[in-house]
Design an enzyme around this catalytic site. Structure first.
Site, PDB file in Angstrom:
ATOM      1  N   ARG A  64       0.831  -1.216   0.000  1.00  0.00           N
ATOM      2  CA  ARG A  64       0.000   0.000   0.000  1.00  0.00           C
ATOM      3  C   ARG A  64       0.864   1.263   0.000  1.00  0.00           C
ATOM      4  O   ARG A  64       0.511   2.268  -0.631  1.00  0.00           O
ATOM      5  CB  ARG A  64      -0.910  -0.014   1.231  1.00  0.00           C
ATOM      6  CG  ARG A  64      -1.914   1.135   1.283  1.00  0.00           C
ATOM      7  CD  ARG A  64      -2.961   0.885   2.359  1.00  0.00           C
ATOM      8  NE  ARG A  64      -3.954   1.945   2.403  1.00  0.00           N
ATOM      9  CZ  ARG A  64      -4.105   2.793   3.422  1.00  0.00           C
ATOM     10  NH1 ARG A  64      -3.322   2.701   4.493  1.00  0.00           N
ATOM     11  NH2 ARG A  64      -5.035   3.725   3.390  1.00  0.00           N
ATOM     12  N   HIS A  68       0.400   4.274  -2.607  1.00  0.00           N
ATOM     13  CA  HIS A  68       0.105   5.646  -2.186  1.00  0.00           C
ATOM     14  C   HIS A  68       1.242   6.604  -2.544  1.00  0.00           C
ATOM     15  O   HIS A  68       1.017   7.805  -2.668  1.00  0.00           O
ATOM     16  CB  HIS A  68      -0.194   5.689  -0.682  1.00  0.00           C
ATOM     17  CG  HIS A  68      -1.590   5.271  -0.354  1.00  0.00           C
ATOM     18  ND1 HIS A  68      -2.382   5.940   0.549  1.00  0.00           N
ATOM     19  CD2 HIS A  68      -2.355   4.257  -0.828  1.00  0.00           C
ATOM     20  CE1 HIS A  68      -3.570   5.350   0.628  1.00  0.00           C
ATOM     21  NE2 HIS A  68      -3.569   4.330  -0.197  1.00  0.00           N
ATOM     22  N   ASN A  96      -4.126   8.955   4.228  1.00  0.00           N
ATOM     23  CA  ASN A  96      -2.878   8.427   4.795  1.00  0.00           C
ATOM     24  C   ASN A  96      -2.798   8.540   6.320  1.00  0.00           C
ATOM     25  O   ASN A  96      -2.117   7.740   6.974  1.00  0.00           O
ATOM     26  CB  ASN A  96      -1.673   9.179   4.211  1.00  0.00           C
ATOM     27  CG  ASN A  96      -1.448   8.876   2.749  1.00  0.00           C
ATOM     28  OD1 ASN A  96      -1.806   7.814   2.255  1.00  0.00           O
ATOM     29  ND2 ASN A  96      -0.845   9.827   2.034  1.00  0.00           N
ATOM     30  N   HIS A 195      -6.047  -6.363  -1.464  1.00  0.00           N
ATOM     31  CA  HIS A 195      -6.857  -6.461  -0.247  1.00  0.00           C
ATOM     32  C   HIS A 195      -7.142  -7.912   0.143  1.00  0.00           C
ATOM     33  O   HIS A 195      -7.925  -8.165   1.044  1.00  0.00           O
ATOM     34  CB  HIS A 195      -8.166  -5.681  -0.407  1.00  0.00           C
ATOM     35  CG  HIS A 195      -7.985  -4.199  -0.315  1.00  0.00           C
ATOM     36  ND1 HIS A 195      -9.033  -3.298  -0.410  1.00  0.00           N
ATOM     37  CD2 HIS A 195      -6.880  -3.444  -0.129  1.00  0.00           C
ATOM     38  CE1 HIS A 195      -8.559  -2.056  -0.301  1.00  0.00           C
ATOM     39  NE2 HIS A 195      -7.258  -2.126  -0.132  1.00  0.00           N
ATOM     40  N   ASP A 252      -3.894 -14.615  -2.056  1.00  0.00           N
ATOM     41  CA  ASP A 252      -4.605 -15.547  -2.927  1.00  0.00           C
ATOM     42  C   ASP A 252      -5.775 -14.821  -3.598  1.00  0.00           C
ATOM     43  O   ASP A 252      -5.837 -13.593  -3.548  1.00  0.00           O
ATOM     44  CB  ASP A 252      -5.086 -16.776  -2.129  1.00  0.00           C
ATOM     45  CG  ASP A 252      -5.927 -16.393  -0.911  1.00  0.00           C
ATOM     46  OD1 ASP A 252      -6.631 -15.350  -0.976  1.00  0.00           O
ATOM     47  OD2 ASP A 252      -5.890 -17.117   0.094  1.00  0.00           O
TER      48      ASP A 252
END
Length: 324
Positions: A64, A68, A96, A195, A252
């Site tokens: 992430r 970002h 953030n 995610h 996965d």
């Protein structure tokens, strides 16, 4: 006349050479540090592996962090800069603030790399390599990271606020945000698949699990409410939940299976499978984990190409959180 033609020709050749040099200069290369810092990648990998083995969640945080970073001014490590007299830090942008993490791991990797080759490897490249190593450490794909980015001397809190996705974004907004960075709707769905690991704070999904909407599985919402009280306060807002309830620490394709079952934790997750243009991509990835992983690697390489500073642009920071 002959002299004039030869001058024009010479001028054309010089111009062409300058242009060619500029283009070459601006291209990233996986072999960028082969001669100047041959142990850079193994040094970074050792730090990342250690950090992820201590805390699996760190893998998601490092992926992430790269995302970002790249979405604001390009992949230039601007997200690492702290507030100063000349810098308004991106760390305090709403997307953030008290959310993006992993800075200490990047600092540690930078410190170790500086010991073997001081002043050579950029913080921006360390962030890019760390994301790859973090993915691989939790069973995700690996990819060849292109290198040669340089570090910014500026940051943009305003661009972070305007350009980074929000957990409330609808599908068209997400597609538009990624398109602005040269990424397709498919790239957006692919990258959202990160995610499959990581956690979200209660305040980011409270509205979704308490609104009894038709796009959330009732049993899933009930389970999530147990760990995220409806009352909003500082303690409750920070309570964490896995983005993928099934295999929260493994990279996965369960994230996509969850979306089909209306078990996306964030609103910005579930909109990817809600009767819109990206439903078919989610379905494809839910059935083909190999396709998802190979597409994810390709999308991360593409994201890492967003507006890098190269050649003599930018700088190589000595400490990632401040300009030299």
């Amino acid at each position: 006349m002959a002299h004039r033609i030869s001058s024009i020709t010479a001028g054309f050749v010089v111009t062409t050479l300058v242009l060619f040099a500029t283009i070459c200069d601006a291209q990233l290369s996986s072999s960028f540090y082969d001669s100047t810092c041959p142990n850079a990648l193994t040094t970074i990998r050792t730090v990342i592996r250690s950090a992820v083995s201590k805390e699996r969640r760190m893998a998601a945080s490092l992926i992430r962090l790269h995302f970002h970073d790249c979405f604001v001014q390009g992949c230039d490590a601007s997200i690492l800069l702290d507030d100063s007299s000349s810098i308004e830090s991106e760390k305090t942008a709403p997307q953030n603030f008290n959310s993006v993490r992993g800075f200490n791991v990047i600092d540690q990797a930078k410190s170790e790399v500086e010991k073997v080759c001081p002043g050579v490897v950029s913080c921006a490249d360390i962030v890019a390599v760390a994301a790859r190593d973090a993915s691989f450490a939790v069973g995700g794909p690996s990819w060849t990271v292109k290198l040669g980015r340089r570090d910014s001397t500026t940051a943009s809190k305003s661009e972070a606020t305007s350009d980074l996705p929000l957990f409330t974004d609808d599908l068209n907004t997400l597609i538009s945000r990624f398109s602005k960075k040269g990424l397709t709707a498919r790239d957006m769905v692919t990258l959202s698949g990160a995610h499959t690991i990581g956690q979200a704070q209660c305040f980011t999904f409270r509205g979704r699990i308490y609104n009894n909407a038709s796009d959330i599985d009732a049993g899933f919402a009930s389970t999530r409410r147990r760990g995220c009280p409806s009352l909003s306060n500082n303690d409750n807002d920070k309570k964490l939940a896995a983005l993928d309830l099934v295999t929260p620490n493994s990279f996965d394709n369960n994230y996509f299976k969850n979306l089909i079952q209306k078990k996306g934790l964030l609103q910005s997750d579930q909109v990817l499978f809600s009767g819109g243009s990206t439903d078919s991509i989610v379905s494809e990835y839910s059935k083909n984990p190999t396709t998802f992983k190979s597409d994810f690697a390709a999308a991360m390489i593409k994201m890492g190409d967003i507006e890098p500073l190269t050649g003599s642009a930018g700088t190589i920071r000595k400490i990632c959180s401040s300009i030299n």
